[in-house]
Write an enzyme that holds these catalytic residues in place. Sequence first.
Site: not given
Ligand SMILES: Nc1nc2c(c(=O)[nH]1)N[C@H]1C(S)=C(S)[C@@H](COP(=O)(O)OP(=O)(O)OC[C@H]3O[C@@H](n4cnc5c(=O)[nH]c(N)nc54)[C@H](O)[C@@H]3O)O[C@H]1N2
Ligand SMILES: Nc1nc2c(c(=O)[nH]1)N[C@H]1C(S)=C(S)[C@@H](COP(=O)(O)OP(=O)(O)OC[C@H]3O[C@@H](n4cnc5c(=O)[nH]c(N)nc54)[C@H](O)[C@@H]3O)O[C@H]1N2
Ligand SMILES: [Mo]
Length: 770
Positions: A109, A111
């Site tokens: 998994y 991005w």
């Molecule tokens: N506590 C907490 N944890 C979370 C979340 C949260 O809100 N709170 N959010 C969750 C969510 S929504 C998500 S989507 C995940 C995201 O988790 P990930 O998508 O796993 O996070 P990234 O850091 O984007 O990891 C992408 C990795 O791929 C590598 N990469 C980039 N491009 C390429 C490529 O072309 N080839 C290869 N081989 N590697 C590449 C980058 O160097 C990086 O290490 O995290 C989750 N974890």
């Molecule tokens: N710059 C940037 N943008 C991103 C990403 C990134 O890594 N960097 N990740 C992308 C990805 S993979 C995803 S999945 C999306 C995720 O999108 P979201 O899930 O919407 O992202 P978060 O920033 O985790 O949360 C949004 C807000 O929800 C609020 N929140 C947290 N817990 C609670 C709660 O219990 N109740 C309420 N009401 N609010 C709460 C927090 O203050 C937070 O700022 O974002 C995407 N956008």
């Molecule tokens: Mo995500």
Amino acid sequence: MRRELTVSHWGTYEVERDAAGEPRLVPLRDDPDPSPIGLSMLDAYRAPVRVGRPAVRAGWLERGPGSGEGRGREPFVEVGWDEALDLVAGELRRVRKRYGNAAVFAGSYGWASAGRFHHAQSQLRRFYALAGGSVTHRETYSYAAAQVLLRRIVAPMEQLETEHTDWATLAAHARLFVSFGGVPRKNAQVSPGGAVVHRVRDGLARLAAAGCRIVNFSPVRSDLEADGAAVEWIPVRPNTDTAVMLALACETVRDGRHDTVFLETHCVGFERWSRYLLGLDDGVPKDAEWAARLSGVPAGRLRALSREMSGTRTMVNAAWALQRAEHGEQPYWALVGLAAVLGQVGLPGGGFGVGYGCENGPGSRHPRWPAARVPAGMNPVGAFIPVARIADMLLHPGEPFDYDGGTHRYPEVRLVHWAGGNPFHHHQDLNRLARAWRRPETIVVHEQVWNAHAKHADIVLPATASVERDDLAFAVREPMAVAMSQVLPPYGEARDDHAILAALAARLGFGDAFTEGRGTAQWIEWLYERSREHAVRAGIAMPPYAVFREAGIARLEPAGGERPVVMLEAFRADPVAHPLATASGRIELWSDAIAGFGLDDCPGMAVWREPREWLGAPLAARFPLHLVSDQPHTKLHSQLDHAALSRANKVAGREPVRMHPDDAAARGVADGDLVRVFNDRGACLAGAVLDDGLRPGVVRLSTGAWWDPTGPGGSCAHGNPNVLTRDVGTSRLAQGCSSSSCLVQLERYSGVPPAVRAFEPPAFVRRARG
Ligand SMILES: Nc1nc2c(c(=O)[nH]1)N[C@H]1C(S)=C(S)[C@@H](COP(=O)(O)OP(=O)(O)OC[C@H]3O[C@@H](n4cnc5c(=O)[nH]c(N)nc54)[C@H](O)[C@@H]3O)O[C@H]1N2
Ligand SMILES: Nc1nc2c(c(=O)[nH]1)N[C@H]1C(S)=C(S)[C@@H](COP(=O)(O)OP(=O)(O)OC[C@H]3O[C@@H](n4cnc5c(=O)[nH]c(N)nc54)[C@H](O)[C@@H]3O)O[C@H]1N2
Ligand SMILES: [Mo]
């Protein structure tokens, strides 16, 4: 002259070159609100933390597969590509022969990078379909609870996400916009596959200018900031949104303001759900007073808001963060239920949103059409895990787990092959993950950088970055297709994931099937031509490939112009002709199917269930702060944490942890202090930032700091919040991640600050002579 462009998830950039040909990135001129994240990209992809050569963990090279306890500790030996590929091919052959393909996990998994052809997971999926299959994952970290739930009760999340009522329609019709978790502009910087035109700032400004009132339930004020508008901030206690939504619905029903016709014609189960709301069976009405005690929001405000909502064209929205929580299914079911009671679903400006602002896409009017992908093929191995159950799988092979009404078993995985994701960023309870990670016999990782994921592998294959590749970018509901040009030569000996897998496929005897005889340039053209055919069918004309390549950009304009988008419009207009794909064809406020699964943690309707960790829990006596680990505004997850923008945001060299001044004062913490954040699962150091835009009792430590377990007692010296979060499924229904349900304590750190080693490559040694 050919226009040079490159695309990242966080934006599209033009390439300018000086007289010596040195490149510089500037934001695409069509982008009204470009993201700064990409501007330091070129330097970051030249940093010494890049993986420059294939490398093998010393213990693995000496002793062979196994010896997993050395992962993350032992040095690496750099080897040539041929040797590295021979080692991986040999391992794959050995494991498949001895244990079968169900012993290989390639769920991988993450991005990865923008670009249709070089999308790492697409390439890996295709490779394993031809290699006899692998264990894979279902759903996403982003919104697994919503995915599994919503398809049963209203419509697939993937459909709803790309069908949000557009910003212009909202401005024209909505008079009240109530969001849970805001509409964070920081998050709308990204579109998976490549943001082109950032529209959320203008969308919100337009809404405000049209006189729409905006209300934000969130522990964090800055989650919703609209230029030119006074946003009402209601600092709700984290994880209690379900209670608030139930109360808004209960008050509506109790006053008889609910839309009985809509509930009759478009929904099932209102009878049962309203009994629960009114407390007819359990004696507990889920009214404003009840919700006030749980959420900390005054009952009077909830009652008044409920009246405003039913008298006005209202959009209710919820951020995805709400459902990445224990019982994360419930706020989303309650959201749909509340919108159903208000009866505005499918009307312009009314109904519900499942993620305005979570990414750039929701609210776009640009047409949705299926651009082509690298053909994945069929994976004959049936074994899978819900994506966030990776550590459970490794720790409990053969044991049963529940998922979406069925019982399955964790496969016994011997070989892990990962490309384009970082579990040591994304997974919860990283100390537990590290223990689980010792189990497999071999771990192969394609990485760009020496992050914790690479450092915990056995064989690391250096991957190119998107700026080092030609490619083709299309993202959902973005207005353009972009021809990506290689801006920099590959770093060191890095290779494209496709090239790596093609070389492995050749060693395993299916090289021609994998490449189909096409080189990279031909594949990109092939993808463009397939996409062009899809576009034509959707009424969008695209130029011939040669013209597109030269121009760099093709506008995706539908014949007759763009049309307003209204979520669930057709269903609203005629639920018989356009039924939903649910069991009843309608919105399910009660689901016979889910009730039939007999899950105590996810019954047949939206209910309040306490998470184990929230501010109302007994555990709050020891850990009195709720940790919000949201998405970072200076990077995408862990990507570019080492770049200048993210580094400039660090405090005392660590990730900033924001806290209310009262919480800081109670702990003797001053702005800029080094602090230790901890609970029973782990600890990290972070840099304190005082912020009165937080609800007291809530601390915010965004994700993305590269895990650096070299702090005192194995704590993270750098501030990765996932050493603190709990690794448990949202419920036995969806088994999504629960990162939003987490209690911690915080103290001033008075020891000698340990150095941050996150951005240092591992130690390298020469091969031991045998
Ligand atoms: N506590 C907490 N944890 C979370 C979340 C949260 O809100 N709170 N959010 C969750 C969510 S929504 C998500 S989507 C995940 C995201 O988790 P990930 O998508 O796993 O996070 P990234 O850091 O984007 O990891 C992408 C990795 O791929 C590598 N990469 C980039 N491009 C390429 C490529 O072309 N080839 C290869 N081989 N590697 C590449 C980058 O160097 C990086 O290490 O995290 C989750 N974890
Ligand atoms: N710059 C940037 N943008 C991103 C990403 C990134 O890594 N960097 N990740 C992308 C990805 S993979 C995803 S999945 C999306 C995720 O999108 P979201 O899930 O919407 O992202 P978060 O920033 O985790 O949360 C949004 C807000 O929800 C609020 N929140 C947290 N817990 C609670 C709660 O219990 N109740 C309420 N009401 N609010 C709460 C927090 O203050 C937070 O700022 O974002 C995407 N956008
Ligand atoms: Mo995500």
